[in-house]
Enzyme design. Sequence first.
Site, mmCIF file in Angstrom:
data_model
loop_
_atom_site.group_PDB
_atom_site.id
_atom_site.type_symbol
_atom_site.label_atom_id
_atom_site.label_comp_id
_atom_site.label_asym_id
_atom_site.label_seq_id
_atom_site.Cartn_x
_atom_site.Cartn_y
_atom_site.Cartn_z
ATOM 1 N N LYS A 249 11.596 -12.041 -2.638
ATOM 2 C CA LYS A 249 10.632 -13.035 -1.888
ATOM 3 C C LYS A 249 9.286 -12.442 -1.580
ATOM 4 O O LYS A 249 9.050 -11.748 -0.816
ATOM 5 C CB LYS A 249 11.136 -13.465 -0.524
ATOM 6 N N GLU B 274 9.311 -0.339 5.020
ATOM 7 C CA GLU B 274 8.074 0.354 4.754
ATOM 8 C C GLU B 274 7.141 -0.473 5.600
ATOM 9 O O GLU B 274 6.522 -1.607 5.050
ATOM 10 C CB GLU B 274 7.661 0.304 3.396
ATOM 11 N N CYS C 64 -1.435 0.315 3.007
ATOM 12 C CA CYS C 64 -0.603 0.814 4.178
ATOM 13 C C CYS C 64 -1.240 2.160 4.383
ATOM 14 O O CYS C 64 -1.228 2.442 5.691
ATOM 15 C CB CYS C 64 0.644 0.667 4.016
ATOM 16 N N GLU D 92 -4.011 -1.342 13.896
ATOM 17 C CA GLU D 92 -4.051 -1.292 12.259
ATOM 18 C C GLU D 92 -5.036 -2.152 11.861
ATOM 19 O O GLU D 92 -4.764 -3.577 11.992
ATOM 20 C CB GLU D 92 -2.751 -1.318 11.552
HETATM 21 P P1 NAD Z 1 4.034 -9.385 7.056
HETATM 22 O O1 NAD Z 1 5.045 -8.579 7.726
HETATM 23 O O2 NAD Z 1 3.268 -10.539 7.576
HETATM 24 O O3 NAD Z 1 4.794 -9.997 5.867
HETATM 25 C C1 NAD Z 1 5.555 -9.276 4.684
HETATM 26 C C2 NAD Z 1 6.723 -10.297 4.135
HETATM 27 O O4 NAD Z 1 7.688 -10.520 5.256
HETATM 28 C C3 NAD Z 1 6.104 -11.684 3.667
HETATM 29 O O5 NAD Z 1 6.622 -11.652 2.392
HETATM 30 C C4 NAD Z 1 6.509 -12.691 4.812
HETATM 31 O O6 NAD Z 1 6.661 -13.931 4.068
HETATM 32 C C5 NAD Z 1 7.958 -12.023 4.811
HETATM 33 N N1 NAD Z 1 8.218 -12.449 6.452
HETATM 34 C C6 NAD Z 1 7.738 -13.083 7.310
HETATM 35 N N2 NAD Z 1 8.373 -13.364 8.330
HETATM 36 C C7 NAD Z 1 9.716 -12.846 7.985
HETATM 37 C C8 NAD Z 1 10.862 -12.709 8.573
HETATM 38 N N3 NAD Z 1 11.118 -13.239 9.886
HETATM 39 N N4 NAD Z 1 12.010 -12.052 8.089
HETATM 40 C C9 NAD Z 1 11.762 -11.506 7.096
HETATM 41 N N5 NAD Z 1 10.575 -11.591 6.065
HETATM 42 C C10 NAD Z 1 9.776 -12.257 6.599
HETATM 43 O O7 NAD Z 1 3.159 -8.435 6.122
HETATM 44 P P2 NAD Z 1 1.836 -8.520 5.386
HETATM 45 O O8 NAD Z 1 0.633 -9.163 6.243
HETATM 46 O O9 NAD Z 1 2.197 -9.473 4.341
HETATM 47 O O10 NAD Z 1 1.367 -7.269 5.004
HETATM 48 C C11 NAD Z 1 0.324 -6.079 5.461
HETATM 49 C C12 NAD Z 1 1.284 -5.385 6.466
HETATM 50 O O11 NAD Z 1 2.150 -4.521 5.243
HETATM 51 C C13 NAD Z 1 0.374 -4.109 6.744
HETATM 52 O O12 NAD Z 1 0.738 -3.820 8.153
HETATM 53 C C14 NAD Z 1 0.854 -3.085 5.947
HETATM 54 O O13 NAD Z 1 0.360 -1.773 6.464
HETATM 55 C C15 NAD Z 1 2.106 -3.018 5.767
HETATM 56 N N6 NAD Z 1 2.379 -2.267 4.297
HETATM 57 C C16 NAD Z 1 3.120 -1.354 4.265
HETATM 58 C C17 NAD Z 1 3.371 -0.669 3.255
HETATM 59 C C18 NAD Z 1 4.185 0.645 3.236
HETATM 60 O O14 NAD Z 1 4.567 1.087 2.137
HETATM 61 N N7 NAD Z 1 4.591 1.256 4.503
HETATM 62 C C19 NAD Z 1 2.812 -1.072 2.097
HETATM 63 C C20 NAD Z 1 1.923 -2.163 1.962
HETATM 64 C C21 NAD Z 1 1.827 -3.019 3.143
#
Ligand code: NAD
Length: 473
Positions: free
Chosen positions: A170, A243, A277, A373
């Site tokens: 997803k 992650e 990230c 962040e």
């Molecule tokens: P987000 O947490 O808003 O969304 C990530 C995913 O989770 C999306 O696909 C979203 O639709 C889904 N989601 C939303 N609600 C959910 C739920 N209740 N249960 C399961 N899935 C759900 O993150 P974002 O804004 O898309 O991404 C940015 C964040 O990701 C930043 O904090 C960044 O640091 C982090 N990130 C971390 C890494 C890493 O490897 N550590 C890599 C890239 C991004």
Amino acid sequence: MDKQLKLLVGGSLVDGGAGSFDVVNPATGKAFAQCPKASEAQLDEAVAAAKAAFPAWAATDAGERGAMLAKLADALEARVAEFASLLTMEQGKPTRQAMGEIIGSTYVLRAFVDKRVEPVVLRDKDGKTVTEHRTPLGVVAAITPWNYPVMMLVQKLAPALVTGNTMVLKPAPTTPLTSLLFAELASEILPAGVFNVICDENDLGGKLTAHPGVAKIAFTGSTATGKKVMASAAAMVKRVTLELGGNDAAIVLDDIDAKAVAKKIYEGAMTNAGQICVAIKRAYVPANMYDAFCEEIARLANEAIVDDGSKQGTTVGPVQNRQQFEKVKELVEDAKLHGKVIAGGEALDRDGYFMPPTIVRDLPDDARLVREEQFGPVLPVLKYDDIDDVIARANASEYGLGGSVWGKDLTRATEVAKKIDTGTVWVNQYLAIDPRIPFRGSKQSGLGTELGDEGMLEYTQAHIVNAVPFEDA
Ligand code: NAD
């Protein structure tokens, strides 16, 4: 965009059972495509298809599974330009960086082609044999964010598939299209049901993680959502890899040229408009070179070409979505109250979500831009006098993803790096992620490991078989 992409469920490319939604180009702020929206019934179908495909896929020779990863890499490579162009349209990054993400994704796929999980003999003595075997888990739910949609997809897909699992992906609602284009290509290579892609408007993630048919959740995204995923996994004690977010500190040591290091730190902070990230999110600079460093990094920021990523010459594209753009603007406004903006600081007066590279100096450590962040093209530059003090300041964060130390004396820089409490610390480099090297976060930046052999093993269950000859009484 003329082409209508489809979901991939049970080997078929299908329309969304719940209609479709707009995908916005962040460089214009306007919709340029429609994404099919999966219904809950399609989510169930996708999990059922992955479950049905699992026994045969798990029984396939690992060499054959690896060969399919190689085919996926070849197919992706053959369409790099098409993928990169779509990636720039939905995500915003400049074309060169989009090409880099797609080419990097082929490396990740290829890094797992020859991987095998062999049984390990732990003891073999006096007729007693203890062997650790590894078996795949079943259906993996992969949930990805919007900053590197293709890279995040393949980082999960390659180790999951080569070890014999099947998957339901997803993607994030604001960047679903490259995942659907990948699904199209995968539908011609992988057996039906091995890989499924469903899209949502942030409404199916919770249902997917809670689904009883899912054995493991591989999640990349924010810490806030990661906590919900972990809670959801608890109900069935599902395996979970998280992650999450980061607030990486870069510590500059006093034996280095201020100008030369400013350039590296600028790039580590502003690549992909800071939406990485492990982007550099705080820079700590010794007092005696603080002014020179600030002057140079502000000059670099002012030189940036901030524009639509598809335009030649653009170095910094837009922030990916409106919500994140609003958050970045809010953090910049707050920073203005407590520090001095020396480059950028105002969103561009045009359509799209453009914030020019922004550098803020003289902020206190408790400013929001230092603690939170930012995930955008904004960098606080902080002054320090004492090395132990700066290490403590770098570590004073709920995050622990990455970080970097910059110095001429490699031994000294490495000693400082060892004291930074994060999953990865780079010395004199940044963003050096390699599919052969394990990647993980400490503290609230994550749980478990991705990449490397260790990351791959997280897609398996260990079984100990402990055998001795039967002895008659
Ligand atoms: P987000 O947490 O808003 O969304 C990530 C995913 O989770 C999306 O696909 C979203 O639709 C889904 N989601 C939303 N609600 C959910 C739920 N209740 N249960 C399961 N899935 C759900 O993150 P974002 O804004 O898309 O991404 C940015 C964040 O990701 C930043 O904090 C960044 O640091 C982090 N990130 C971390 C890494 C890493 O490897 N550590 C890599 C890239 C991004």
